[in-house]
Design an enzyme around this catalytic site. Structure first.
Site, PDB file in Angstrom:
ATOM      1  N   TYR A 194       0.820  -1.216   0.000  1.00 29.25           N
ATOM      2  CA  TYR A 194       0.000   0.000   0.000  1.00 29.25           C
ATOM      3  C   TYR A 194       0.856   1.268   0.000  1.00 29.25           C
ATOM      4  O   TYR A 194       0.431   2.310  -0.476  1.00 29.25           O
ATOM      5  CB  TYR A 194      -0.899   0.037   1.235  1.00 29.25           C
ATOM      6  N   LYS A 205       3.410 -15.200   1.748  1.00 34.00           N
ATOM      7  CA  LYS A 205       3.574 -15.892   0.468  1.00 34.00           C
ATOM      8  C   LYS A 205       5.066 -16.164   0.294  1.00 34.00           C
ATOM      9  O   LYS A 205       5.694 -15.749  -0.690  1.00 34.00           O
ATOM     10  CB  LYS A 205       2.981 -15.031  -0.668  1.00 34.00           C
ATOM     11  N   ASP A 209      -2.790 -18.087  -0.008  1.00 37.38           N
ATOM     12  CA  ASP A 209      -3.821 -18.763  -0.806  1.00 37.38           C
ATOM     13  C   ASP A 209      -4.463 -19.884  -0.003  1.00 37.38           C
ATOM     14  O   ASP A 209      -5.686 -20.045   0.031  1.00 37.38           O
ATOM     15  CB  ASP A 209      -3.255 -19.262  -2.150  1.00 37.38           C
ATOM     16  N   ASP A 234      -6.147  -7.182   4.302  1.00 34.68           N
ATOM     17  CA  ASP A 234      -7.325  -6.540   3.706  1.00 34.68           C
ATOM     18  C   ASP A 234      -8.239  -7.608   3.113  1.00 34.68           C
ATOM     19  O   ASP A 234      -9.447  -7.648   3.378  1.00 34.68           O
ATOM     20  CB  ASP A 234      -6.868  -5.557   2.622  1.00 34.68           C
ATOM     21  N   ASP A 261     -11.987  -9.362   4.798  1.00 35.36           N
ATOM     22  CA  ASP A 261     -13.283  -9.364   4.098  1.00 35.36           C
ATOM     23  C   ASP A 261     -13.847 -10.785   4.045  1.00 35.36           C
ATOM     24  O   ASP A 261     -15.031 -11.013   4.293  1.00 35.36           O
ATOM     25  CB  ASP A 261     -13.151  -8.842   2.657  1.00 35.36           C
TER      26      ASP A 261
END
Ligand code: IPM
Ligand code: MN
Length: 357
Positions: free
Chosen positions: A144, A190, A222, A246, A250
């Site tokens: 970000y 990751k 993942d 983020d 959700d």
């Protein structure tokens, strides 16, 4: 001695922001009266409304003003009206700038399932009953904020950067929280592809040495997305970076049945920022149908984490349970065991009433 007085910054923002903040303030006023402390409010501009009124999404007055508050309550920002502006003028850029300016690097996003709403989730009750996890999302670093960043004619790029200091401090937050919970941290990265993730993983391993009681595991992002849906109860604290957090938060919100239910706390520095995890929902703005519970729940987190008013916080949590168990629901969760479909303001008034009893 007189009552304690807290100064709370209020940022309504755009879309449903003003509607949900109104209900949250209603509840905070009610609980403060009941618990004998005082709250003074000061409003600040952020996002689209700030662009309209001042030309920029994050006015200097907002940055300066929030530093003088004990905590800040924030609704949501953004909407189609401002979607085509240049990036530095977008509402989202204002929010990111505010988080950075406030130094709120630790974003706590709990996901829990209210028993009363067990049928509201799209997942089977047996999968979600008893889910109680906390996503600890790094909030002021990673892709970000990474430089360089560019959108050129034939290529575009962003950069995912973490410094040792950034990883250490967010890891400590996650382990400290785990110590007060089930003592399990799952760090999500990751590392099979990204150098920055291997770096993250190594540092988290180091920090873990100071917390021998906490069980640390690692998971690729993942797989974590899949495991959250497959068997969410395996998680206690999920520690992760900005963009993975983020996305995963959700996904985690849907365990609870609606993104309109879950709060968040952004802490790290002196002043914390408390906000629902959902956005400004421009499609339903102004209709009085938005679910105010995520914001009301954020007030509860503010009372607990920023003001140390644990009893007031508990009163709000209890009132939310009571309202749900009595079958009062906003539209987003009304398909399930609703006795009555309520407006945003009705839910706020019911909760304000219960916290006052
Ligand atoms: C959130 C939001 C923000 C984010 C956007 C609005 C910049 O999605 O708080 O999760 O990506 O952090
Ligand atoms: Mn988000």
């Amino acid at each position: 001695m007189g009552n304690k007085i807290y100064k709370i910054g209020i940022i309504k923002g755009d879309g449903i922001g003003p509607e949900i903040i109104e209900e949250a303030v209603k509840v905070l006023d009610a609980v403060s009266t009941k618990m004998n402390f005082e709250v003074n409010y000061e409003e600040f501009l952020l996002g689209g409304i700030a662009i309209d009124e001042t030309g920029v999404p994050l006015p200097d007055e907002t940055i300066k003003g929030v530093q003088k508050c004990d905590a800040v309550l924030f609704g949501a920002i953004g909407g189609p009206k401002w979607d085509n502006l240049e990036r530095h003028l977008r509402p989202e850029t204002g929010l990111l700038g505010l988080r950075k300016a406030m130094g709120t690097y630790a974003n706590l996003r709990p996901a829990m399932v209210y028993d009363e709403l067990i049928n509201a989730s799209t997942l089977k009750p047996s999968v979600i009953q008893g889910v109680d996890l906390m996503v600890v999302r790094e909030l002021t670093g990673g892709i970000y904020f990474g430089e360089p960043r560019e959108n050129l004619e034939d290529k575009a790029y962003n950069t995912m950067i973490y410094t040792r200091e950034e990883v250490v401090r967010i890891a400590k937050v996650a382990f400290d929280i785990a110590m007060k919970r089930d003592k399990r941290v799952c760090s999500v990265d990751k590392a099979n592809v990204l150098e920055v993730s291997q770096f993250w993983r190594d540092i988290v391993e180091d920090v873990a040495k100071d917390y021998p009681e906490v069980e640390l595991t690692h998971m690729y992002v993942d797989n974590a997305a899949m495991q959250l849906i497959r068997e969410p109860k395996q998680f206690d604290v999920i520690l992760t970076g900005n963009i993975f957090g983020d996305i995963l938060s959700d996904a985690a919100s849907m365990l609870s049945g609606s993104i309109g239910l879950l709060p968040s706390a952004s802490t790290g520095n002196k002043v914390g920022l408390f906000e629902p995890i959902h956005g400004s929902a421009p499609d339903i703005a102004g209709q009085g149908i938005a679910n105010p519970l995520a914001t009301i729940s954020s007030v509860s987190m503010m009372l607990k984490y920023a003001l140390g008013e644990d009893e007031a916080s508990q009163r709000i949590d209890d009132a939310i349970h009571k309202v749900l168990s009595e079958g009062y629901r906003t539209g987003d969760i009304s398909a399930y065991d609703a006795k009555e479909v309520c407006a945003t303001s009705e839910i706020g008034s019911l909760i304000a009433d219960y916290v006052s009893r």
